[in-house]
Design a protein around this motif. Structure first.
Motif, short mmCIF file in Angstrom:
data_model
loop_
_atom_site.label_atom_id
_atom_site.label_comp_id
_atom_site.label_asym_id
_atom_site.label_seq_id
_atom_site.Cartn_x
_atom_site.Cartn_y
_atom_site.Cartn_z
N ASN A 1 0.82 -1.21 0.00
CA ASN A 1 0.00 0.00 0.00
C ASN A 1 0.86 1.26 0.00
O ASN A 1 0.47 2.29 -0.55
CB ASN A 1 -0.94 0.00 1.21
CG ASN A 1 -2.22 -0.78 0.92
OD1 ASN A 1 -2.38 -1.36 -0.15
ND2 ASN A 1 -3.12 -0.81 1.89
N ARG A 2 2.04 1.21 0.63
CA ARG A 2 2.93 2.37 0.62
C ARG A 2 3.44 2.63 -0.80
O ARG A 2 3.54 3.79 -1.22
CB ARG A 2 4.11 2.15 1.56
CG ARG A 2 3.78 2.27 3.04
CD ARG A 2 5.03 2.14 3.87
NE ARG A 2 4.76 2.36 5.28
CZ ARG A 2 5.68 2.32 6.24
NH1 ARG A 2 6.96 2.05 5.91
NH2 ARG A 2 5.36 2.54 7.50
N VAL A 3 3.77 1.57 -1.51
CA VAL A 3 4.24 1.73 -2.89
C VAL A 3 3.15 2.36 -3.75
O VAL A 3 3.40 3.29 -4.53
CB VAL A 3 4.70 0.39 -3.48
CG1 VAL A 3 5.19 0.57 -4.91
CG2 VAL A 3 5.79 -0.23 -2.63
N VAL A 4 1.92 1.88 -3.60
CA VAL A 4 0.80 2.42 -4.36
C VAL A 4 0.55 3.88 -3.98
O VAL A 4 0.28 4.73 -4.84
CB VAL A 4 -0.46 1.57 -4.15
CG1 VAL A 4 -1.68 2.22 -4.79
CG2 VAL A 4 -0.27 0.17 -4.72
N ALA A 5 0.66 4.20 -2.69
CA ALA A 5 0.47 5.58 -2.24
C ALA A 5 1.53 6.50 -2.83
O ALA A 5 1.23 7.62 -3.26
CB ALA A 5 0.49 5.64 -0.71
N PHE A 6 2.77 6.03 -2.88
CA PHE A 6 3.84 6.84 -3.42
C PHE A 6 3.63 7.09 -4.91
O PHE A 6 3.81 8.20 -5.41
CB PHE A 6 5.19 6.15 -3.18
CG PHE A 6 6.38 7.04 -3.43
CD1 PHE A 6 6.94 7.77 -2.40
CD2 PHE A 6 6.92 7.15 -4.69
CE1 PHE A 6 8.02 8.60 -2.62
CE2 PHE A 6 8.01 7.98 -4.93
CZ PHE A 6 8.56 8.71 -3.88
N PHE A 7 3.23 6.05 -5.63
CA PHE A 7 2.98 6.20 -7.06
C PHE A 7 1.80 7.15 -7.30
O PHE A 7 1.81 7.96 -8.23
CB PHE A 7 2.70 4.84 -7.68
CG PHE A 7 2.62 4.86 -9.19
CD1 PHE A 7 3.59 5.50 -9.93
CD2 PHE A 7 1.58 4.23 -9.85
CE1 PHE A 7 3.54 5.51 -11.32
CE2 PHE A 7 1.52 4.23 -11.24
CZ PHE A 7 2.50 4.88 -11.97
N SER A 8 0.77 7.07 -6.45
CA SER A 8 -0.38 7.98 -6.56
C SER A 8 0.06 9.41 -6.35
O SER A 8 -0.41 10.34 -7.03
CB SER A 8 -1.46 7.59 -5.56
OG SER A 8 -1.90 6.26 -5.77
N LEU A 9 0.96 9.62 -5.39
CA LEU A 9 1.48 10.95 -5.14
C LEU A 9 2.24 11.47 -6.37
O LEU A 9 2.14 12.64 -6.74
CB LEU A 9 2.39 10.92 -3.92
CG LEU A 9 2.99 12.24 -3.45
CD1 LEU A 9 1.90 13.21 -3.05
CD2 LEU A 9 3.95 12.01 -2.29
N ALA A 10 2.99 10.59 -7.01
CA ALA A 10 3.71 10.98 -8.22
C ALA A 10 2.74 11.35 -9.34
O ALA A 10 2.93 12.34 -10.06
CB ALA A 10 4.63 9.84 -8.66
N LEU A 11 1.67 10.56 -9.49
CA LEU A 11 0.71 10.83 -10.55
C LEU A 11 -0.03 12.14 -10.35
O LEU A 11 -0.53 12.74 -11.30
CB LEU A 11 -0.30 9.68 -10.65
CG LEU A 11 0.13 8.46 -11.45
CD1 LEU A 11 -0.99 7.45 -11.51
CD2 LEU A 11 0.53 8.84 -12.86
N LEU A 12 -0.11 12.59 -9.10
CA LEU A 12 -0.75 13.87 -8.83
C LEU A 12 -0.08 15.00 -9.62
O LEU A 12 -0.71 15.97 -10.01
CB LEU A 12 -0.67 14.16 -7.33
CG LEU A 12 -1.39 15.38 -6.78
CD1 LEU A 12 -2.89 15.22 -6.96
CD2 LEU A 12 -1.05 15.59 -5.32
N LEU A 13 1.23 14.84 -9.88
CA LEU A 13 1.98 15.87 -10.58
C LEU A 13 1.96 15.71 -12.10
O LEU A 13 2.37 16.63 -12.82
CB LEU A 13 3.45 15.86 -10.11
CG LEU A 13 3.70 16.13 -8.63
CD1 LEU A 13 5.18 16.04 -8.33
CD2 LEU A 13 3.15 17.49 -8.23
N ALA A 14 1.52 14.56 -12.60
CA ALA A 14 1.63 14.30 -14.03
C ALA A 14 0.92 15.35 -14.90
O ALA A 14 1.52 15.88 -15.84
CB ALA A 14 1.10 12.89 -14.34
N PRO A 15 -0.36 15.69 -14.63
CA PRO A 15 -1.01 16.71 -15.47
C PRO A 15 -0.33 18.07 -15.37
O PRO A 15 -0.32 18.83 -16.34
CB PRO A 15 -2.44 16.77 -14.91
CG PRO A 15 -2.64 15.46 -14.22
CD PRO A 15 -1.30 15.12 -13.64
N LEU A 16 0.25 18.39 -14.20
CA LEU A 16 0.91 19.67 -14.03
C LEU A 16 2.18 19.76 -14.89
O LEU A 16 2.44 20.78 -15.54
CB LEU A 16 1.26 19.89 -12.56
CG LEU A 16 1.94 21.20 -12.19
CD1 LEU A 16 1.08 22.38 -12.60
CD2 LEU A 16 2.24 21.25 -10.70
#
Length: 450
Positions: free
Chosen positions: A379-394
């Protein structure tokens, strides 16, 4: 760059570089233990109900500020039409394309060629273009629709001879199908003249103008050619090359380009293009950030909502990276071809198959206790990747706005239009440019045809 600078795409180094510990402790406490649906709702802003949308604790202001800022500054990716309405009756067949144009074309590509093709047709009519040039045309699906479906004069340019040969075969097959349909339904008039695209085998070099790209298919009695350049997911420098031809060549009067593969942009040369962005301190974008801009936030958020076992791939791949580097320290982030049905494999089985895929001994001794401990952090790995994806559109917004500014600095007229459903096609922003003002006519380009 602070905590944002620690975010990488994808988190293959999660264990090797101890990425979780690079986040502020307050961020770790807020994200730790969140399940995938909670991450989709609380971090990525997907709609949810009930307990899913309840915060277990007060999130740190820095994390909330990042979430709000990333959303506020990113260019809107929501098109001005209901999507995907064309697939309501059949998820694999667009109701907006006739059967001959759907053959050999996946639903995603059906949606893309129809939407971009219709935009190009409107733009061509508005600017009086005599010819459309489809650069990086691949198998020619877009070119075929524009020529045989919309009646445009189209030249398609592709560097891979095998793809061009297949495109010509598909042209002949489509022409035969359209003629057969016309004989069966003579009362239905064809939508345009039966003119196949002209396919040209040619690599378009990033650093030089391409003469072939500028040659007209036929001489116009009204004078020189008026060309419209288009590219559907023109990879890396190819999308920048289209901009360069538009800016430098008087024959090119309009552009409709959808970019892709930002990590393949030349450095320098591909970004930044505009003087304004180039003058900003720290304007550089690392390879990993540009790579991250190519990830599909909307599709991944839906995967989080479903909480499918396929999310395990991130954790397994990060664990595999630790084994690879222990076995061969100079081998980093090698490409691992898709391993089928990952969720059904034990972590050690995945690692063994992964080692074989990258040319290492699959029978290397494994530390099973360490692998199990890593799996417990899924779940930590998925959370970290989700945090990274938050920046993708920006990050994608930064790249595309730089291109927009580059055109405007030279006195051209340009806009960014979300023309695809982001759920179907994540790279959905089209850069549309003309050399004379269109005014309110730009708003017509992204509307749906009746």
């Amino acid at each position: 760059m602070g905590p944002v600078g620690a975010v990488v795409f994808p988190p293959q180094e999660f264990f090797t570089d101890q990425l979780w510990s690079t986040l502020p402790r307050s961020w770790q406490e807020a994200l730790d233990g969140l399940n995938p649906p909670q991450l989709a709702a609380l971090l990525l802003g997907m709609p949810a109900e009930g307990d899913v949308v309840r915060y277990r604790s007060v999130w740190p202001l820095t994390l909330l500020a990042l979430k709000s800022t990333a959303s506020a500054l990113a260019f809107t990716r929501t098109p001005g039409f209901q999507t995907p309405s064309e697939f309501l009756e059949n998820p694999s067949q667009s109701s907006r394309l006739t059967a001959p144009f759907r053959k050999h074309v996946r639903p995603k590509k059906q949606h893309e060629i129809r939407r971009l093709g219709e935009l190009v047709k409107k733009l061509s009519d508005l600017t009086g273009c005599t010819q459309v040039v489809d650069v990086g045309s691949g198998q020619g699906h877009l070119s075929r629709f524009m020529s045989l479906g919309l009646g445009l004069k189209v030249k398609s340019i592709e560097g891979d001879r095998r793809l061009v040969e297949r495109a010509r075969r598909l042209d002949r097959e489509l022409l035969h199908a359209l003629e057969k349909e016309q004989r069966r339904k003579p009362q239905v008039a064809p939508t345009g003249p039966r003119r196949s695209p002209q396919h040209v085998v040619r690599w378009v070099e990033p650093a030089a103008l391409c003469d072939e790209l500028l040659l007209p298919l036929e001489h116009s009695p009204r004078g020189g050619a008026r060309l419209l350049l288009t590219g559907l997911h023109a990879c890396g420098d190819l999308s920048v090359t289209l901009l360069r031809h538009f800016c430098c060549c008087p024959e090119v009067v309009a552009l409709a380009s959808v970019g892709c593969c930002y990590m393949k942009l030349s450095d320098p040369g591909g970004y930044p293009l505009s003087q304004w962005v180039a003058a900003l301190p720290g304007c550089e974008l690392s390879y990993r950030l540009r790579e991250g801009a190519c990830h599909a936030l909307e599709e991944y958020a839906e995967r989080l909502q479903r909480a499918g076992p396929g999310l395990r791939t991130h954790c397994y791949r990060a664990a595999l990276e630790t084994v690879i580097r222990r076995a061969q320290p100079t081998l980093r982030r090698p490409g691992v071809q898709g391993i089928p049905r990952v969720h059904e494999l034990k972590i050690e089985e995945y690692v063994q198959r992964g080692l074989q895929r990258v040319g290492l001994d699959p029978q290397l001794p494994l530390n099973l206790a360490a692998l199990r401990a890593q799996q417990a952090q899924e779940n930590r790995v998925v959370a970290f990747f989700s945090l990274a994806l938050l920046l993708a559109p920006l990050v994608e917004t930064l790249i595309l706005l730089d291109r927009l500014l580059h055109l405007q600095e030279q006195g051209f007229h340009a806009e960014l239009l979300p023309i695809f459903s982001p759920e179907l096609s994540p790279r959905n922003l089209a850069l549309v440019a003309t050399k004379r003002p269109l005014g309110q006519a730009f708003s017509v380009l992204e509307t749906e045809d009746g």
